[in-house]
Design an enzyme around this catalytic site. Structure first.
Site, PDB file in Angstrom:
ATOM      1  N   TYR A  54       0.813  -1.332  -0.107  1.00  0.00           N
ATOM      2  CA  TYR A  54      -0.127  -0.085  -0.004  1.00  0.00           C
ATOM      3  C   TYR A  54       0.769   1.371  -0.147  1.00  0.00           C
ATOM      4  O   TYR A  54       0.794   2.149  -0.891  1.00  0.00           O
ATOM      5  CB  TYR A  54      -0.920  -0.216   1.050  1.00  0.00           C
ATOM      6  CG  TYR A  54      -1.836   1.116   1.364  1.00  0.00           C
ATOM      7  CD1 TYR A  54      -2.466   1.836   0.389  1.00  0.00           C
ATOM      8  CD2 TYR A  54      -2.129   1.545   2.862  1.00  0.00           C
ATOM      9  CE1 TYR A  54      -3.299   2.970   0.622  1.00  0.00           C
ATOM     10  CE2 TYR A  54      -2.633   2.660   3.163  1.00  0.00           C
ATOM     11  CZ  TYR A  54      -3.320   3.218   2.134  1.00  0.00           C
ATOM     12  OH  TYR A  54      -4.114   4.288   2.318  1.00  0.00           O
ATOM     13  N   ASN A 108       8.042  -9.941  -1.735  1.00  0.00           N
ATOM     14  CA  ASN A 108       7.609 -11.339  -2.160  1.00  0.00           C
ATOM     15  C   ASN A 108       6.228 -11.771  -2.566  1.00  0.00           C
ATOM     16  O   ASN A 108       5.544 -12.906  -2.602  1.00  0.00           O
ATOM     17  CB  ASN A 108       8.113 -12.029  -0.803  1.00  0.00           C
ATOM     18  CG  ASN A 108       7.147 -11.734   0.358  1.00  0.00           C
ATOM     19  OD1 ASN A 108       6.260 -10.948   0.072  1.00  0.00           O
ATOM     20  ND2 ASN A 108       7.616 -12.283   1.655  1.00  0.00           N
ATOM     21  N   PHE A 120       9.691  -1.155   3.490  1.00  0.00           N
ATOM     22  CA  PHE A 120       8.256  -1.173   3.746  1.00  0.00           C
ATOM     23  C   PHE A 120       7.846  -2.620   4.043  1.00  0.00           C
ATOM     24  O   PHE A 120       6.672  -2.874   4.582  1.00  0.00           O
ATOM     25  CB  PHE A 120       7.503  -0.687   2.522  1.00  0.00           C
ATOM     26  CG  PHE A 120       7.566   0.663   2.219  1.00  0.00           C
ATOM     27  CD1 PHE A 120       6.851   1.518   3.042  1.00  0.00           C
ATOM     28  CD2 PHE A 120       8.317   1.132   1.345  1.00  0.00           C
ATOM     29  CE1 PHE A 120       6.981   3.036   2.557  1.00  0.00           C
ATOM     30  CE2 PHE A 120       8.356   2.421   0.865  1.00  0.00           C
ATOM     31  CZ  PHE A 120       7.582   3.340   1.474  1.00  0.00           C
ATOM     32  N   TYR A 130       3.957  -6.562  17.758  1.00  0.00           N
ATOM     33  CA  TYR A 130       4.237  -5.555  16.460  1.00  0.00           C
ATOM     34  C   TYR A 130       5.106  -4.600  16.946  1.00  0.00           C
ATOM     35  O   TYR A 130       6.183  -4.179  16.457  1.00  0.00           O
ATOM     36  CB  TYR A 130       2.624  -5.258  16.070  1.00  0.00           C
ATOM     37  CG  TYR A 130       3.045  -4.242  14.833  1.00  0.00           C
ATOM     38  CD1 TYR A 130       3.726  -4.355  13.790  1.00  0.00           C
ATOM     39  CD2 TYR A 130       2.408  -3.027  15.159  1.00  0.00           C
ATOM     40  CE1 TYR A 130       3.832  -3.393  12.752  1.00  0.00           C
ATOM     41  CE2 TYR A 130       2.136  -1.903  14.144  1.00  0.00           C
ATOM     42  CZ  TYR A 130       3.174  -2.241  12.779  1.00  0.00           C
ATOM     43  OH  TYR A 130       3.454  -1.214  12.192  1.00  0.00           O
ATOM     44  N   ASN A 178      -2.179   6.718  11.475  1.00  0.00           N
ATOM     45  CA  ASN A 178      -3.114   5.785  10.645  1.00  0.00           C
ATOM     46  C   ASN A 178      -2.987   6.285   9.060  1.00  0.00           C
ATOM     47  O   ASN A 178      -3.462   7.293   8.606  1.00  0.00           O
ATOM     48  CB  ASN A 178      -4.510   6.184  10.925  1.00  0.00           C
ATOM     49  CG  ASN A 178      -4.370   5.147  12.096  1.00  0.00           C
ATOM     50  OD1 ASN A 178      -3.862   5.367  13.412  1.00  0.00           O
ATOM     51  ND2 ASN A 178      -5.671   4.230  12.269  1.00  0.00           N
ATOM     52  N   HIS A 235      -8.895  -2.516   8.270  1.00  0.00           N
ATOM     53  CA  HIS A 235      -8.983  -1.397   8.624  1.00  0.00           C
ATOM     54  C   HIS A 235     -10.280  -0.388   8.451  1.00  0.00           C
ATOM     55  O   HIS A 235     -11.206  -0.776   7.493  1.00  0.00           O
ATOM     56  CB  HIS A 235      -7.779  -0.737   7.706  1.00  0.00           C
ATOM     57  CG  HIS A 235      -6.472  -1.121   7.989  1.00  0.00           C
ATOM     58  ND1 HIS A 235      -6.002  -2.010   7.334  1.00  0.00           N
ATOM     59  CD2 HIS A 235      -5.737  -0.791   9.261  1.00  0.00           C
ATOM     60  CE1 HIS A 235      -4.717  -2.146   7.851  1.00  0.00           C
ATOM     61  NE2 HIS A 235      -4.654  -1.540   9.153  1.00  0.00           N
ATOM     62  N   LEU A 236     -10.470   0.597   9.205  1.00  0.00           N
ATOM     63  CA  LEU A 236     -11.785   1.316   9.505  1.00  0.00           C
ATOM     64  C   LEU A 236     -12.154   1.801   8.045  1.00  0.00           C
ATOM     65  O   LEU A 236     -13.192   1.607   7.637  1.00  0.00           O
ATOM     66  CB  LEU A 236     -11.578   2.326  10.371  1.00  0.00           C
ATOM     67  CG  LEU A 236     -12.865   3.167  10.590  1.00  0.00           C
ATOM     68  CD1 LEU A 236     -14.012   2.533  11.104  1.00  0.00           C
ATOM     69  CD2 LEU A 236     -12.667   4.395  11.223  1.00  0.00           C
ATOM     70  N   ARG A 243     -12.285  -3.154  21.188  1.00  0.00           N
ATOM     71  CA  ARG A 243     -11.276  -4.224  20.343  1.00  0.00           C
ATOM     72  C   ARG A 243     -10.098  -4.139  21.347  1.00  0.00           C
ATOM     73  O   ARG A 243      -9.674  -3.032  21.857  1.00  0.00           O
ATOM     74  CB  ARG A 243     -10.993  -3.786  18.852  1.00  0.00           C
ATOM     75  CG  ARG A 243     -10.135  -4.471  18.339  1.00  0.00           C
ATOM     76  CD  ARG A 243      -9.880  -4.244  16.898  1.00  0.00           C
ATOM     77  NE  ARG A 243      -8.999  -2.870  16.744  1.00  0.00           N
ATOM     78  CZ  ARG A 243      -8.479  -2.625  15.429  1.00  0.00           C
ATOM     79  NH1 ARG A 243      -9.001  -3.138  14.416  1.00  0.00           N
ATOM     80  NH2 ARG A 243      -8.074  -1.448  15.358  1.00  0.00           N
TER      81      ARG A 243
HETATM   82  N1  UDP Z   1     -12.246   0.428  14.186  1.00  0.00           N
HETATM   83  C1  UDP Z   1     -13.876   0.132  14.302  1.00  0.00           C
HETATM   84  N2  UDP Z   1     -14.382  -0.741  13.459  1.00  0.00           N
HETATM   85  C2  UDP Z   1     -13.852  -1.416  12.501  1.00  0.00           C
HETATM   86  C3  UDP Z   1     -12.438  -1.301  12.396  1.00  0.00           C
HETATM   87  C4  UDP Z   1     -11.683  -0.296  12.996  1.00  0.00           C
HETATM   88  O1  UDP Z   1     -14.376   0.779  14.960  1.00  0.00           O
HETATM   89  O2  UDP Z   1     -14.272  -2.406  11.908  1.00  0.00           O
HETATM   90  C5  UDP Z   1     -11.886   1.448  14.786  1.00  0.00           C
HETATM   91  C6  UDP Z   1     -10.674   0.929  15.648  1.00  0.00           C
HETATM   92  O3  UDP Z   1     -10.935   0.435  17.026  1.00  0.00           O
HETATM   93  C7  UDP Z   1      -9.615   2.153  15.772  1.00  0.00           C
HETATM   94  C8  UDP Z   1      -9.901   3.026  14.569  1.00  0.00           C
HETATM   95  O4  UDP Z   1     -11.134   2.362  13.914  1.00  0.00           O
HETATM   96  O5  UDP Z   1      -9.961   3.050  16.766  1.00  0.00           O
HETATM   97  C9  UDP Z   1      -8.800   2.543  13.575  1.00  0.00           C
HETATM   98  O6  UDP Z   1      -8.604   1.344  13.431  1.00  0.00           O
HETATM   99  P1  UDP Z   1      -7.602   0.682  11.932  1.00  0.00           P
HETATM  100  O7  UDP Z   1      -7.786  -0.843  12.171  1.00  0.00           O
HETATM  101  O8  UDP Z   1      -8.088   1.375  10.729  1.00  0.00           O
HETATM  102  O9  UDP Z   1      -6.196   1.120  12.478  1.00  0.00           O
HETATM  103  P2  UDP Z   1      -5.465   0.909  13.825  1.00  0.00           P
HETATM  104  O10 UDP Z   1      -5.847   2.316  14.561  1.00  0.00           O
HETATM  105  O11 UDP Z   1      -5.779  -0.253  14.464  1.00  0.00           O
HETATM  106  O12 UDP Z   1      -4.058   1.106  13.187  1.00  0.00           O
END
Ligand code: UDP
Length: 339
Positions: free
Chosen positions: A23, A44, A83, A151, A180, A199-200, A292
Site C-alpha cells: 500500500y 515477495n 516497507f 508488533y 494511521n 482497517h476502518l 477491540r
Molecule cells: N475500528 C472500528 N471498526 C472496524 C475497524 C476499526 O471501530 O471495523 C476502529 C478501531 O477500533 C480504531 C480505529 O477504528 O479505533 C482505526 O482502526 P484501524 O484498524 O483502521 O487502524 P489502527 O488504529 O488499528 O492502526
C-alpha cells in the site's frame, strides 16, 4: 540540511524499495518515478500486488540472502526504502514468531547485505505503536517508547538496530513513525487493498458500496468527545512525499532521522463514519459493539519535527480529501486492487 524531493540526488543506481508492491510502498515508488528516480522493487508479493508496480520487480523474500545479495550487487542501489514487514497487532499477539522473524531477522538480513554492498542509506516504516499506551497527548517524538504488543516491540527493535548500525558502521537511516495511513492516489490508480480487510476506512467504504451490511464501531465508552476512538489519519501520498524528503535529507548528510508522520488532528470513528456518509452519499449502517482489545482511546501526533527536519507539510490532511480519494479508488476497483 533539509532537501526537498526535487533535490533528490540522481543516484548512480536505483533506489531499492523493499515491499514496494504494498500500500504505502507502491505510492512511494510512484512518487520516486514521477521525479525520474530509477526504482527497483523487491517484494515477495505475500500481501503486495504486482499490478501496483510498473518498475522492475524482483519477486523474492528478504529471507533469501542470495537473491538480496544479487539484487544489491547487480543493480547497485544507492539507498533502500524498506516497507516489507508484517503489520497486524492482533496477529502479532497470536503469532509473535512470524513478527520477530519477518520484521526483525529479515531487517537484519537487509542491513547485513546493504553493509556488504556499501549501500549506506535506509528509510524505513516505523509506527506510533512503538510508543505504547500514551502517557501524554498529542504524542511527540520524545514520548517514552513502551510498546504493548509484539508488533510494536519488533518495530522498536528495528529502530534500535538502525541506531546501532549507524553508530558502528556509518549507515544513515530514517525511522518514520506513521500514525494511521489512509486514502489513495488522487488518480485512483493505486489504493488500499488488504485481504482480509481490517482497517476502518476501507471497511466503511465497503459498507457504502453495499458489499457489507454494516460497520461495527468498536466501543462507544472511551473517554473521548463521542465515546469512540480517535486516530490521526494521514494521506498515503503525504506519507510517500515524506519518504522522498527523508531520503533527500539523508543524501544531504543527516545521519539519523526519527520522526512522526501524522497531521496533528484526530478524528473519532463516529466522525469518520459521518464524513463517509457525506462523501459517498450512502447511509452506511453502523452498530456499536464492545471495544477491540489493545485499542488506546486516542492516538494523535504532536510536534513539528517532520516539518522542521524534512520540510514536510501534509497536503491532503482534510478527512474529506482522504475519504474522497479512497472512495474513488474503491469505486473504480470494486473487485479490489487494479481490477
Ligand atoms: N475500528 C472500528 N471498526 C472496524 C475497524 C476499526 O471501530 O471495523 C476502529 C478501531 O477500533 C480504531 C480505529 O477504528 O479505533 C482505526 O482502526 P484501524 O484498524 O483502521 O487502524 P489502527 O488504529 O488499528 O492502526
Amino acid at each position: 540540511m533539509t532537501l526537498s524531493p526535487d533535490e533528490l540526488i540522481a543516484p548512480e543506481g536505483p533506489v531499492l524499495v523493499a515491499g514496494g508492491a504494498g500500500y504505502i510502498g507502491s505510492h512511494t515508488v510512484r512518487a520516486l518515478e514521477e521525479r525520474g528516480v530509477p526504482v527497483l522493487v523487491y517484494d515477495n508479493l505475500s500481501t503486495g500486488h504486482a499490478e501496483a508496480v510498473r518498475a522492475p520487480l524482483i519477486v523474492a523474500d528478504l529471507s533469501d540472502r542470495d537473491a538480496l545479495r544479487a539484487s544489491l550487487t547487480e543493480h547497485k542501489p544507492k539507498a533502500v526504502i524498506h516497507f516489507a514487514a508484517k503489520c497486524y497487532v492482533g496477529e502479532s499477539v497470536t503469532d509473535p514468531s512470524k513478527y520477530y522473524r519477518e520484521n526483525v531477522t529479515y531487517t537484519w538480513n537487509l542491513l547485513e547485505e546493504m553493509r556488504a554492498a556499501g549501500c549506506m542509506h535506509i528509510v524505513f516504516s516505523s509506527t506510533c505503536a512503538t510508543y505504547g499506551d500514551p502517557v501524554e497527548m498529542p504524542i511527540t517524538e520524545s514520548h517514552p517508547q513502551n510498546p504493548i504488543n509484539p508488533y510494536g516491540h519488533t518495530k522498536l527493535h528495528m529502530e534500535h538496530m538502525m541506531k546501532d548500525y549507524s553508530r558502528a558502521y556509518g549507515m544513515s537511516f530514517a525511522a518514520l513513525r506513521y500514525f494511521n495511513a489512509a486514502g489513495a492516489a488522487q488518480d485512483a490508480s493505486l489504493g488500499e487493498h488488504h485481504e482480509p480487510e481490517t482497517h476502518l476506512i476501507p471497511l466503511v467504504l465497503q459498507v457504502a458500496a453495499g458489499k457489507r451490511e454494516e460497520i461495527l464501531v468498536f466501543g462507544d465508552d472511551y473517554p473521548t468527545r463521542d465515546g469512540s476512538c480517535i486516530r490521526d489519519y494521514i494521506h498515503v501520498e503525504d506519507l510517500a512525499d515524506a519518504h522522498l524528503r527523508a531520503l533527500a535529507t539523508l543524501q544531504g548528510g543527516e545521519r539519523q532521522i526519527l520522526c512522526n508522520l501524522g497531521t496533528g488532528t484526530g478524528y473519532s470513528v463516529q466522525e469518520m463514519i459521518d464524513k463517509a456518509r457525506e462523501v459517498t452519499g450512502h447511509a452506511i449502517p453502523a452498530r456499536t459493539v464492545k471495544r477491540r482489545e489493545g485499542d488506546p482511546p486516542e492516538l494523535v501526533s504532536g510536534g513539528t519535527l517532520a516539518r522542521d527536519l524534512l520540510g514536510w507539510i501534509p497536503r491532503r490532511a482534510a478527512l474529506e480529501d482522504i475519504l474522497r480519494d479512497a472512495w474513488r479508488f474503491h469505486s473504480e476497483h470494486p473487485g479490489g486492487f487494479a481490477r
